[in-house]
Design an enzyme around this catalytic site. Structure first.
Site, PDB file in Angstrom:
ATOM      1  N   HIS A 264       8.328   3.397  -5.168  1.00  0.00           N
ATOM      2  CA  HIS A 264       8.591   3.143  -3.633  1.00  0.00           C
ATOM      3  C   HIS A 264      10.133   3.063  -3.332  1.00  0.00           C
ATOM      4  O   HIS A 264      10.621   3.992  -2.707  1.00  0.00           O
ATOM      5  CB  HIS A 264       7.903   1.888  -3.095  1.00  0.00           C
ATOM      6  N   ASP A 315      -0.643   7.073  -5.650  1.00  0.00           N
ATOM      7  CA  ASP A 315      -0.959   5.658  -5.546  1.00  0.00           C
ATOM      8  C   ASP A 315      -2.234   5.191  -4.856  1.00  0.00           C
ATOM      9  O   ASP A 315      -3.206   5.115  -5.867  1.00  0.00           O
ATOM     10  CB  ASP A 315       0.043   5.327  -4.598  1.00  0.00           C
TER      11      ASP A 315
END
Length: 449
Positions: A264, A315
Protein backbone atom coordinates in the site's frame (compact mmCIF):
# COMPACT_ATOMS: atom_id res chain seq x y z
CA UNK A 1 8.18 -30.03 -24.45
CA UNK A 2 5.76 -27.57 -26.07
CA UNK A 3 6.34 -25.17 -28.95
CA UNK A 4 4.29 -21.99 -29.19
CA UNK A 5 4.24 -19.53 -32.10
CA UNK A 6 3.30 -15.89 -31.51
CA UNK A 7 2.42 -13.50 -34.31
CA UNK A 8 3.35 -10.58 -32.06
CA UNK A 9 5.35 -10.96 -28.85
CA UNK A 10 6.65 -8.52 -26.25
CA UNK A 11 10.30 -9.34 -25.54
CA UNK A 12 12.58 -7.54 -23.04
CA UNK A 13 13.99 -5.32 -25.80
CA UNK A 14 10.66 -4.61 -27.48
CA UNK A 15 8.09 -6.08 -29.83
CA UNK A 16 8.88 -8.83 -32.33
CA UNK A 17 6.89 -10.73 -34.94
CA UNK A 18 6.69 -14.43 -35.73
CA UNK A 19 8.57 -15.85 -32.77
CA UNK A 20 8.37 -19.48 -31.64
CA UNK A 21 8.98 -20.36 -28.00
CA UNK A 22 10.00 -23.78 -26.78
CA UNK A 23 8.75 -24.61 -23.29
CA UNK A 24 10.59 -27.33 -21.36
CA UNK A 25 10.10 -28.30 -17.70
CA UNK A 26 8.01 -25.20 -17.17
CA UNK A 27 10.61 -22.77 -18.49
CA UNK A 28 11.29 -21.00 -21.76
CA UNK A 29 14.15 -22.98 -23.28
CA UNK A 30 14.50 -21.29 -26.68
CA UNK A 31 13.20 -18.49 -28.91
CA UNK A 32 13.25 -19.31 -32.62
CA UNK A 33 11.23 -18.73 -35.76
CA UNK A 34 10.29 -22.35 -36.42
CA UNK A 35 6.90 -24.06 -36.76
CA UNK A 36 5.02 -24.80 -33.56
CA UNK A 37 2.38 -26.95 -31.87
CA UNK A 38 0.00 -24.00 -31.59
CA UNK A 39 -0.16 -20.31 -32.45
CA UNK A 40 -1.46 -17.21 -30.65
CA UNK A 41 -1.97 -13.66 -31.80
CA UNK A 42 -0.40 -11.45 -29.11
CA UNK A 43 1.90 -12.92 -26.47
CA UNK A 44 2.94 -11.12 -23.27
CA UNK A 45 4.78 -12.09 -20.09
CA UNK A 46 2.01 -12.88 -17.60
CA UNK A 47 2.37 -10.83 -14.38
CA UNK A 48 2.27 -12.02 -10.79
CA UNK A 49 -0.51 -10.87 -8.46
CA UNK A 50 1.70 -9.83 -5.54
CA UNK A 51 -0.90 -9.42 -2.76
CA UNK A 52 -4.01 -11.47 -2.10
CA UNK A 53 -6.25 -12.29 0.86
CA UNK A 54 -8.18 -15.00 -0.98
CA UNK A 55 -10.97 -15.56 1.56
CA UNK A 56 -12.15 -11.95 1.28
CA UNK A 57 -13.47 -12.71 -2.23
CA UNK A 58 -16.58 -14.19 -0.62
CA UNK A 59 -17.35 -10.82 1.03
CA UNK A 60 -17.51 -8.93 -2.28
CA UNK A 61 -20.58 -6.69 -2.41
CA UNK A 62 -21.47 -7.12 1.27
CA UNK A 63 -19.81 -4.01 2.70
CA UNK A 64 -21.36 -1.17 0.72
CA UNK A 65 -23.84 -0.01 3.37
CA UNK A 66 -23.31 2.11 6.44
CA UNK A 67 -25.19 2.82 9.61
CA UNK A 68 -25.80 6.14 11.34
CA UNK A 69 -22.10 7.03 11.27
CA UNK A 70 -21.39 9.06 8.14
CA UNK A 71 -17.66 8.32 8.31
CA UNK A 72 -17.64 4.65 7.39
CA UNK A 73 -13.99 3.70 6.86
CA UNK A 74 -11.42 0.95 6.62
CA UNK A 75 -11.85 0.37 10.33
CA UNK A 76 -15.60 -0.29 10.16
CA UNK A 77 -15.03 -2.51 7.10
CA UNK A 78 -12.46 -4.38 9.14
CA UNK A 79 -15.01 -5.23 11.85
CA UNK A 80 -17.36 -6.67 9.22
CA UNK A 81 -14.46 -8.73 7.84
CA UNK A 82 -13.69 -10.11 11.31
CA UNK A 83 -17.29 -11.25 11.80
CA UNK A 84 -17.35 -12.87 8.38
CA UNK A 85 -14.16 -14.87 8.72
CA UNK A 86 -15.35 -16.41 11.99
CA UNK A 87 -17.70 -18.52 9.88
CA UNK A 88 -15.13 -19.94 7.49
CA UNK A 89 -14.17 -23.63 7.61
CA UNK A 90 -11.03 -25.05 6.01
CA UNK A 91 -13.21 -26.46 3.23
CA UNK A 92 -14.69 -23.01 2.63
CA UNK A 93 -11.24 -21.45 2.41
CA UNK A 94 -10.08 -24.01 -0.14
CA UNK A 95 -13.17 -23.54 -2.31
CA UNK A 96 -12.97 -19.74 -2.16
CA UNK A 97 -9.22 -19.72 -2.83
CA UNK A 98 -9.61 -21.96 -5.87
CA UNK A 99 -12.28 -19.63 -7.25
CA UNK A 100 -10.05 -16.60 -6.66
CA UNK A 101 -7.03 -18.22 -8.29
CA UNK A 102 -9.11 -19.30 -11.27
CA UNK A 103 -10.37 -15.74 -11.73
CA UNK A 104 -6.80 -14.43 -11.46
CA UNK A 105 -5.65 -16.78 -14.19
CA UNK A 106 -8.56 -15.85 -16.44
CA UNK A 107 -7.68 -12.17 -15.88
CA UNK A 108 -4.11 -12.76 -17.09
CA UNK A 109 -2.11 -13.32 -13.91
CA UNK A 110 0.08 -16.44 -13.91
CA UNK A 111 1.00 -16.45 -10.22
CA UNK A 112 -0.33 -15.29 -6.89
CA UNK A 113 1.33 -14.23 -3.65
CA UNK A 114 -1.02 -15.24 -0.85
CA UNK A 115 -0.67 -13.07 2.26
CA UNK A 116 -2.13 -15.80 4.46
CA UNK A 117 -3.10 -14.94 8.02
CA UNK A 118 -6.14 -17.14 8.74
CA UNK A 119 -4.28 -19.86 10.66
CA UNK A 120 -6.51 -21.13 13.48
CA UNK A 121 -10.01 -22.18 14.44
CA UNK A 122 -12.64 -19.52 15.25
CA UNK A 123 -11.86 -19.71 18.98
CA UNK A 124 -8.14 -19.29 18.31
CA UNK A 125 -7.27 -22.93 18.99
CA UNK A 126 -4.75 -24.52 16.66
CA UNK A 127 -5.83 -27.19 14.22
CA UNK A 128 -4.30 -30.64 14.70
CA UNK A 129 -2.14 -29.78 11.71
CA UNK A 130 -0.71 -26.31 12.47
CA UNK A 131 -0.56 -25.63 8.73
CA UNK A 132 -4.11 -26.85 8.01
CA UNK A 133 -5.13 -23.56 6.43
CA UNK A 134 -1.85 -23.22 4.52
CA UNK A 135 -2.50 -26.72 3.15
CA UNK A 136 -5.86 -25.50 1.84
CA UNK A 137 -4.17 -22.66 -0.05
CA UNK A 138 -1.71 -25.12 -1.56
CA UNK A 139 -4.48 -27.58 -2.46
CA UNK A 140 -6.31 -24.82 -4.31
CA UNK A 141 -3.12 -23.97 -6.21
CA UNK A 142 -2.69 -27.63 -7.16
CA UNK A 143 -6.21 -27.60 -8.57
CA UNK A 144 -5.94 -24.33 -10.47
CA UNK A 145 -2.32 -24.63 -11.61
CA UNK A 146 -1.46 -21.08 -10.56
CA UNK A 147 2.09 -20.28 -9.54
CA UNK A 148 2.11 -19.79 -5.76
CA UNK A 149 4.23 -17.84 -3.34
CA UNK A 150 2.84 -18.59 0.10
CA UNK A 151 3.37 -16.02 2.86
CA UNK A 152 2.27 -17.28 6.28
CA UNK A 153 1.59 -14.11 8.28
CA UNK A 154 2.84 -13.34 11.78
CA UNK A 155 0.18 -11.49 13.78
CA UNK A 156 1.06 -11.05 17.46
CA UNK A 157 -0.90 -8.16 18.95
CA UNK A 158 -3.92 -5.94 18.53
CA UNK A 159 -1.99 -2.69 18.29
CA UNK A 160 1.36 -0.99 18.75
CA UNK A 161 0.68 -0.76 22.49
CA UNK A 162 0.85 -4.57 22.71
CA UNK A 163 -2.83 -5.07 23.58
CA UNK A 164 -4.29 -8.55 23.21
CA UNK A 165 -5.90 -9.63 19.96
CA UNK A 166 -9.60 -8.88 19.74
CA UNK A 167 -12.34 -11.41 19.12
CA UNK A 168 -12.10 -11.11 15.36
CA UNK A 169 -8.31 -11.44 15.31
CA UNK A 170 -7.67 -14.53 17.38
CA UNK A 171 -7.70 -16.80 14.32
CA UNK A 172 -4.62 -14.88 13.12
CA UNK A 173 -2.57 -14.93 16.30
CA UNK A 174 0.79 -16.59 16.86
CA UNK A 175 3.77 -16.01 19.10
CA UNK A 176 7.15 -16.49 17.49
CA UNK A 177 7.45 -20.16 18.46
CA UNK A 178 4.05 -21.17 17.10
CA UNK A 179 4.64 -19.08 14.00
CA UNK A 180 7.88 -20.90 13.28
CA UNK A 181 5.98 -24.18 13.63
CA UNK A 182 3.55 -22.98 10.99
CA UNK A 183 6.45 -21.88 8.79
CA UNK A 184 8.18 -25.24 9.08
CA UNK A 185 5.02 -27.10 8.14
CA UNK A 186 4.33 -24.68 5.28
CA UNK A 187 7.86 -25.29 4.01
CA UNK A 188 7.12 -29.00 3.75
CA UNK A 189 3.97 -28.23 1.78
CA UNK A 190 5.83 -25.99 -0.67
CA UNK A 191 8.57 -28.59 -1.10
CA UNK A 192 5.96 -31.05 -2.38
CA UNK A 193 4.46 -28.62 -4.89
CA UNK A 194 5.66 -27.86 -8.44
CA UNK A 195 9.17 -26.44 -8.63
CA UNK A 196 8.01 -22.85 -9.19
CA UNK A 197 6.25 -22.64 -5.78
CA UNK A 198 7.91 -20.38 -3.21
CA UNK A 199 7.70 -19.62 0.52
CA UNK A 200 8.13 -16.23 2.17
CA UNK A 201 7.46 -14.51 5.48
CA UNK A 202 4.99 -11.76 6.27
CA UNK A 203 5.08 -9.74 9.46
CA UNK A 204 1.59 -8.31 9.14
CA UNK A 205 2.28 -4.65 9.98
CA UNK A 206 3.99 -2.40 12.50
CA UNK A 207 0.75 -2.49 14.47
CA UNK A 208 0.54 -6.27 14.67
CA UNK A 209 4.14 -7.39 15.31
CA UNK A 210 6.83 -6.32 17.74
CA UNK A 211 10.12 -4.69 16.76
CA UNK A 212 11.97 -7.76 18.08
CA UNK A 213 9.93 -10.02 15.79
CA UNK A 214 10.69 -7.79 12.82
CA UNK A 215 14.40 -7.97 13.52
CA UNK A 216 14.16 -11.75 13.67
CA UNK A 217 12.13 -12.19 10.48
CA UNK A 218 14.21 -9.85 8.35
CA UNK A 219 16.98 -12.46 8.43
CA UNK A 220 14.81 -14.67 6.18
CA UNK A 221 16.50 -15.19 2.80
CA UNK A 222 13.49 -14.87 0.58
CA UNK A 223 10.41 -12.70 0.07
CA UNK A 224 9.44 -10.51 3.04
CA UNK A 225 6.11 -8.73 2.79
CA UNK A 226 4.47 -6.29 5.20
CA UNK A 227 1.59 -3.80 5.16
CA UNK A 228 2.98 -0.30 5.63
CA UNK A 229 1.45 3.18 5.91
CA UNK A 230 -1.98 2.28 4.56
CA UNK A 231 -4.26 4.40 6.75
CA UNK A 232 -3.95 7.79 8.47
CA UNK A 233 -5.04 6.32 11.81
CA UNK A 234 -2.26 3.75 11.48
CA UNK A 235 0.28 6.53 10.88
CA UNK A 236 -0.92 8.38 13.98
CA UNK A 237 -0.81 5.23 16.14
CA UNK A 238 2.73 4.30 15.10
CA UNK A 239 4.00 7.86 15.43
CA UNK A 240 2.53 8.20 18.93
CA UNK A 241 4.14 4.95 20.08
CA UNK A 242 7.46 4.94 18.23
CA UNK A 243 8.10 8.64 17.74
CA UNK A 244 8.19 8.39 13.95
CA UNK A 245 5.85 7.82 11.04
CA UNK A 246 5.69 4.18 9.82
CA UNK A 247 7.90 4.55 6.72
CA UNK A 248 10.42 6.74 8.55
CA UNK A 249 10.60 4.25 11.43
CA UNK A 250 11.00 1.31 9.02
CA UNK A 251 13.81 3.04 7.13
CA UNK A 252 15.63 3.79 10.37
CA UNK A 253 15.20 0.41 12.10
CA UNK A 254 14.86 -2.29 9.42
CA UNK A 255 17.28 -3.62 6.82
CA UNK A 256 14.97 -3.01 3.88
CA UNK A 257 16.31 -4.25 0.55
CA UNK A 258 15.14 -6.00 -2.61
CA UNK A 259 13.69 -8.92 -0.63
CA UNK A 260 10.99 -6.66 0.78
CA UNK A 261 7.58 -5.83 -0.60
CA UNK A 262 5.78 -3.07 1.33
CA UNK A 263 2.06 -3.14 0.72
CA UNK A 264 0.00 0.00 0.00
CA UNK A 265 2.29 2.82 1.20
CA UNK A 266 -0.51 5.29 0.52
CA UNK A 267 0.48 7.56 3.43
CA UNK A 268 4.03 8.74 2.68
CA UNK A 269 5.71 12.12 2.64
CA UNK A 270 7.80 13.02 -0.41
CA UNK A 271 10.99 12.36 1.57
CA UNK A 272 9.72 8.96 2.71
CA UNK A 273 8.73 8.11 -0.86
CA UNK A 274 12.22 8.79 -2.19
CA UNK A 275 13.91 7.03 0.71
CA UNK A 276 11.84 3.85 0.40
CA UNK A 277 12.20 3.77 -3.40
CA UNK A 278 15.98 3.87 -3.09
CA UNK A 279 16.08 0.70 -0.94
CA UNK A 280 15.21 -1.48 -3.95
CA UNK A 281 12.08 -2.78 -2.23
CA UNK A 282 8.86 -3.24 -4.20
CA UNK A 283 5.79 -1.14 -3.45
CA UNK A 284 2.85 -3.54 -3.50
CA UNK A 285 -0.02 -1.49 -4.92
CA UNK A 286 -3.65 -2.61 -4.83
CA UNK A 287 -5.50 0.24 -6.57
CA UNK A 288 -9.01 -1.27 -6.62
CA UNK A 289 -8.92 -2.22 -2.94
CA UNK A 290 -7.23 1.04 -1.94
CA UNK A 291 -10.01 2.90 -3.75
CA UNK A 292 -12.68 0.73 -2.11
CA UNK A 293 -11.31 1.31 1.39
CA UNK A 294 -10.51 4.98 0.95
CA UNK A 295 -6.86 4.36 1.77
CA UNK A 296 -5.46 7.23 -0.27
CA UNK A 297 -3.34 7.60 -3.40
CA UNK A 298 0.16 6.22 -3.79
CA UNK A 299 2.79 8.86 -4.60
CA UNK A 300 3.54 7.37 -8.01
CA UNK A 301 5.20 10.38 -9.62
CA UNK A 302 7.96 10.80 -7.04
CA UNK A 303 8.32 7.01 -6.72
CA UNK A 304 8.93 6.80 -10.46
CA UNK A 305 11.38 9.70 -10.44
CA UNK A 306 13.35 7.80 -7.79
CA UNK A 307 13.36 4.66 -9.99
CA UNK A 308 11.22 2.80 -7.44
CA UNK A 309 9.90 -0.67 -8.20
CA UNK A 310 6.25 -1.58 -7.87
CA UNK A 311 3.76 -4.31 -8.66
CA UNK A 312 0.04 -4.99 -8.48
CA UNK A 313 -2.07 -7.07 -6.11
CA UNK A 314 -5.81 -7.70 -5.91
CA UNK A 315 -5.81 -7.68 -2.07
CA UNK A 316 -9.47 -7.98 -0.99
CA UNK A 317 -10.38 -9.54 -4.35
CA UNK A 318 -13.66 -7.64 -4.63
CA UNK A 319 -12.90 -7.40 -8.35
CA UNK A 320 -10.15 -9.44 -9.97
CA UNK A 321 -9.15 -7.55 -13.10
CA UNK A 322 -5.55 -7.05 -14.17
CA UNK A 323 -6.20 -4.31 -16.68
CA UNK A 324 -8.56 -2.43 -14.35
CA UNK A 325 -5.95 -2.44 -11.57
CA UNK A 326 -3.47 -0.85 -13.97
CA UNK A 327 -6.04 1.60 -15.29
CA UNK A 328 -7.04 2.61 -11.76
CA UNK A 329 -3.40 3.18 -10.82
CA UNK A 330 -2.85 5.57 -13.72
CA UNK A 331 -6.18 7.33 -13.28
CA UNK A 332 -5.46 7.93 -9.59
CA UNK A 333 -2.25 9.70 -10.61
CA UNK A 334 -4.17 11.80 -13.13
CA UNK A 335 -6.73 12.83 -10.51
CA UNK A 336 -3.95 13.78 -8.09
CA UNK A 337 -1.77 15.71 -10.57
CA UNK A 338 -4.43 17.00 -12.99
CA UNK A 339 -2.33 15.66 -15.88
CA UNK A 340 -2.66 12.83 -18.40
CA UNK A 341 -0.31 9.94 -19.22
CA UNK A 342 1.37 10.48 -15.86
CA UNK A 343 3.20 7.15 -15.73
CA UNK A 344 4.43 7.35 -19.33
CA UNK A 345 8.05 8.17 -20.20
CA UNK A 346 9.66 9.74 -23.24
CA UNK A 347 10.30 6.27 -24.69
CA UNK A 348 7.36 4.18 -23.45
CA UNK A 349 3.60 4.69 -23.51
CA UNK A 350 1.52 4.63 -20.34
CA UNK A 351 0.33 1.10 -20.94
CA UNK A 352 3.84 -0.18 -21.59
CA UNK A 353 5.22 1.42 -18.42
CA UNK A 354 2.33 0.00 -16.38
CA UNK A 355 2.66 -3.48 -17.85
CA UNK A 356 6.45 -3.67 -17.61
CA UNK A 357 6.38 -2.35 -14.05
CA UNK A 358 3.85 -4.82 -12.74
CA UNK A 359 5.60 -7.74 -14.43
CA UNK A 360 9.05 -6.98 -13.09
CA UNK A 361 7.95 -5.81 -9.65
CA UNK A 362 5.66 -8.78 -9.18
CA UNK A 363 8.42 -11.20 -10.12
CA UNK A 364 10.79 -9.65 -7.59
CA UNK A 365 8.19 -9.58 -4.84
CA UNK A 366 7.25 -13.21 -5.42
CA UNK A 367 10.84 -14.45 -5.59
CA UNK A 368 9.88 -15.88 -8.99
CA UNK A 369 11.96 -16.03 -12.17
CA UNK A 370 9.40 -14.44 -14.47
CA UNK A 371 8.29 -11.03 -15.72
CA UNK A 372 10.01 -11.25 -19.12
CA UNK A 373 9.85 -13.59 -22.09
CA UNK A 374 13.42 -14.84 -22.24
CA UNK A 375 15.31 -18.10 -22.07
CA UNK A 376 15.55 -19.52 -18.55
CA UNK A 377 12.50 -17.77 -17.13
CA UNK A 378 9.40 -19.62 -16.01
CA UNK A 379 6.94 -19.82 -18.89
CA UNK A 380 4.42 -17.41 -17.37
CA UNK A 381 2.64 -16.30 -20.52
CA UNK A 382 -0.48 -14.36 -21.42
CA UNK A 383 -2.08 -14.35 -24.87
CA UNK A 384 -4.54 -11.73 -26.08
CA UNK A 385 -7.08 -12.33 -28.81
CA UNK A 386 -5.81 -10.33 -31.75
CA UNK A 387 -9.14 -10.69 -33.55
CA UNK A 388 -10.87 -8.46 -30.98
CA UNK A 389 -12.28 -5.39 -32.68
CA UNK A 390 -10.47 -3.10 -30.23
CA UNK A 391 -7.14 -4.26 -31.65
CA UNK A 392 -7.88 -3.44 -35.30
CA UNK A 393 -4.91 -1.48 -36.64
CA UNK A 394 -3.04 -1.57 -33.32
CA UNK A 395 0.67 -2.35 -33.18
CA UNK A 396 3.40 -2.27 -30.55
CA UNK A 397 2.70 -0.42 -27.33
CA UNK A 398 -0.68 0.75 -28.63
CA UNK A 399 -1.84 -2.85 -28.09
CA UNK A 400 -1.20 -2.49 -24.36
CA UNK A 401 -2.66 1.02 -24.24
CA UNK A 402 -5.83 -0.22 -25.93
CA UNK A 403 -6.21 -3.28 -23.71
CA UNK A 404 -5.58 -1.41 -20.46
CA UNK A 405 -7.54 1.77 -21.17
CA UNK A 406 -10.22 0.63 -23.62
CA UNK A 407 -10.61 -3.08 -23.04
CA UNK A 408 -11.48 -5.76 -20.51
CA UNK A 409 -9.97 -9.00 -19.31
CA UNK A 410 -12.23 -10.72 -21.84
CA UNK A 411 -9.45 -10.07 -24.36
CA UNK A 412 -7.34 -12.73 -22.56
CA UNK A 413 -7.42 -15.93 -24.60
CA UNK A 414 -4.78 -18.17 -23.01
CA UNK A 415 -2.56 -18.25 -19.93
CA UNK A 416 0.38 -20.48 -19.02
CA UNK A 417 1.76 -20.67 -15.48
CA UNK A 418 5.26 -22.19 -15.48
CA UNK A 419 4.30 -23.89 -18.72
CA UNK A 420 0.97 -25.21 -17.43
CA UNK A 421 -1.67 -24.26 -20.01
CA UNK A 422 -4.48 -23.46 -17.57
CA UNK A 423 -6.62 -20.96 -19.51
CA UNK A 424 -7.79 -21.85 -23.00
CA UNK A 425 -10.09 -19.73 -25.16
CA UNK A 426 -10.65 -17.39 -22.22
CA UNK A 427 -11.77 -20.02 -19.72
CA UNK A 428 -9.97 -21.98 -17.04
CA UNK A 429 -9.70 -25.66 -17.88
CA UNK A 430 -11.34 -26.69 -14.57
CA UNK A 431 -13.93 -23.92 -14.34
CA UNK A 432 -17.06 -26.10 -13.88
CA UNK A 433 -15.68 -28.08 -10.94
CA UNK A 434 -14.13 -25.06 -9.22
CA UNK A 435 -17.24 -22.91 -9.64
CA UNK A 436 -19.50 -25.65 -8.31
CA UNK A 437 -17.49 -26.02 -5.08
CA UNK A 438 -17.43 -22.25 -4.65
CA UNK A 439 -21.20 -22.10 -5.20
CA UNK A 440 -21.76 -24.74 -2.52
CA UNK A 441 -19.58 -22.84 -0.03
CA UNK A 442 -21.41 -19.60 -0.72
CA UNK A 443 -24.81 -21.24 -0.32
CA UNK A 444 -23.76 -22.42 3.13
CA UNK A 445 -22.28 -19.05 4.08
CA UNK A 446 -25.33 -17.09 2.96
CA UNK A 447 -27.12 -18.30 6.09
CA UNK A 448 -24.45 -16.89 8.41
CA UNK A 449 -23.38 -13.65 6.66
Amino acid sequence: MTTLHAKHVLLPDGWADDVTLTLSDGRISSLTGEAADMSVDILLPAPTNLHSHAFQRAMAGLTERRGADKTDSFWSWRQLMFRFLDQLTPEDVQAITAQVQMEMLEAGYAASVEFHYLHHQPDGAAYDDPAEMSARICAAADQTGIGLTLLPVLYQQGGVDGRALGAGQIRFGNDMDSYMTVMQAAGHLIANMPADARLGVAPHSLRAVTPDALKHLQAFQGPIHMHLAEQMAEVDEVEAAYGARPVTWALEHLDIDARWCLIHCTQMTDKETRGLAQTGAVAGLCPITESSLGDGIFNGVIWGEAAGKWGIGSDSNILISLNEELRTLEYSQRLMTHNRAVMATANKSTGRVLFDGTGQGGAQAAGRACGDIKVGQWADLLALNGDATDFIGRQGDSILDTWIFAGTDAKVSDVWAAGRHVVKHGQHIARPEIAEKYRAAMMRLRNVM
